[in-house]
Write a protein that holds these residues in place. Structure first.
Motif: not given
Length: 291
Positions: A119-128
């Motif tokens: 669930v958190g992968n999309p926001s993690d990509v943007v975060n990085i």
């Protein structure tokens, strides 16, 4: 995480809210960790990286990508804490066993961590990407205005699939993080209470158990965290597959690259774990949002 004798159904979002509060405290350290992990030349320390960011980019830049970090906690942590608590409470109700064993809690935490990672992968990509954007040449910078803008632009300029770059190492990290962090916290707290005779209600006990959990979680998760960061920061398919990125990193930098940024990771995860659990207990104590 100790179970309560009262059968209170706490809101699903408590874990995510507590993690967002912790994120506000530890974001500068998380930013330094990402910068160290994506650096192609080892050698910089946590302090020198933070100093470099402040001196070259300005004091406010230590909060670069904050919106993405908050969105990540709102998705990733809400899911993993929420599912873990749901599974644990369901087990307790069914078995009438108020203290599930480690063998029971471990698979629950692993399932919760995997779902949180998904669930958190999309926001993690943007975060990085947002945290590392300032280190790129000007012509290669993405310049996302905020987390939502980043997600929209990734879908428009690349593909929806790009939001799930690094999913495999992120799932692995989610499983390792949740299992090592939550279960280790429970074990450490029990040891401190039973063997060291510390008061289970005191913040000093929670502080000590959280630091031990942070130490274990950082070490266990470091390889998956570094690989995930490298893959998510890559620009499209041009830099190769996950295997290619990993192979090149090992060839050029050695196996030790998988523990790049361990110290800032620990320094961040220790306080993050402590603040998360303290905030979580306060939310439960005052039953915020339960009226």
């Amino acid at each position: 995480m100790s179970t309560s004798s009262q059968k209170v159904k706490y809101p699903f979002w408590y874990g995510g809210a507590a993690s967002m509060i912790a994120c506000l405290v530890t974001h500068p350290l998380d930013l330094a960790k990402v910068r160290l992990q994506t650096a192609t030349t080892p050698g910089q320390s946590l302090i020198s990286m933070i100093y470099q960011i402040i001196s070259k980019e300005g004091p406010l830049k230590i909060y670069s990508g904050l919106t993405a970090s908050l969105l990540r906690q709102a998705t990733y942590s809400t899911t993993r804490f929420g599912i873990y608590e749901f599974l644990k409470e369901s087990y307790i109700e069914k078995t009438q066993n108020p203290k599930p064993s480690t063998a029971v809690l471990l698979p629950m935490s692993m399932i919760s961590g995997a779902m949180g990672g998904l669930v958190g992968n999309p926001s993690d990509v943007v975060n990085i990407r947002m945290q590392n954007d300032s280190t790129l040449p000007i012509e290669q910078r993405r310049n996302y205005r905020n987390a939502i803008d980043g997600i929209i632009r990734i879908c428009r300029e690349e593909s929806v699939g790009s939001l799930f770059r690094g999913l495999t190492p992120n799932l692995v990290r989610g499983v390792l993080m949740t299992a090592s962090q939550v279960v280790t916290y429970d074990i450490a707290k029990n040891i401190l209470v039973d063997n060291v005779h510390m008061d289970p209600t005191k913040k000093s006990t929670h502080f000590s158990a959280s630091l031990l959990a942070g130490l274990v979680a950082t070490t266990v998760c470091s390889p998956a965290d570094v690989v995930k960061t490298r893959i998510m920061n890559a620009k499209g398919a041009a830099e190769g597959s996950a295997v290619t990125i990993l192979t090149n990193a090992v060839k050029n930098e050695g196996v030790g690259f998988m523990f790049r940024g361990w110290l800032p990771s620990f320094i961040r995860l220790g306080p993050h774990t402590i603040v998360t659990f303290l905030a979580l207990e306060q939310l439960r104590k005052y039953k915020i949002g339960m009226w």
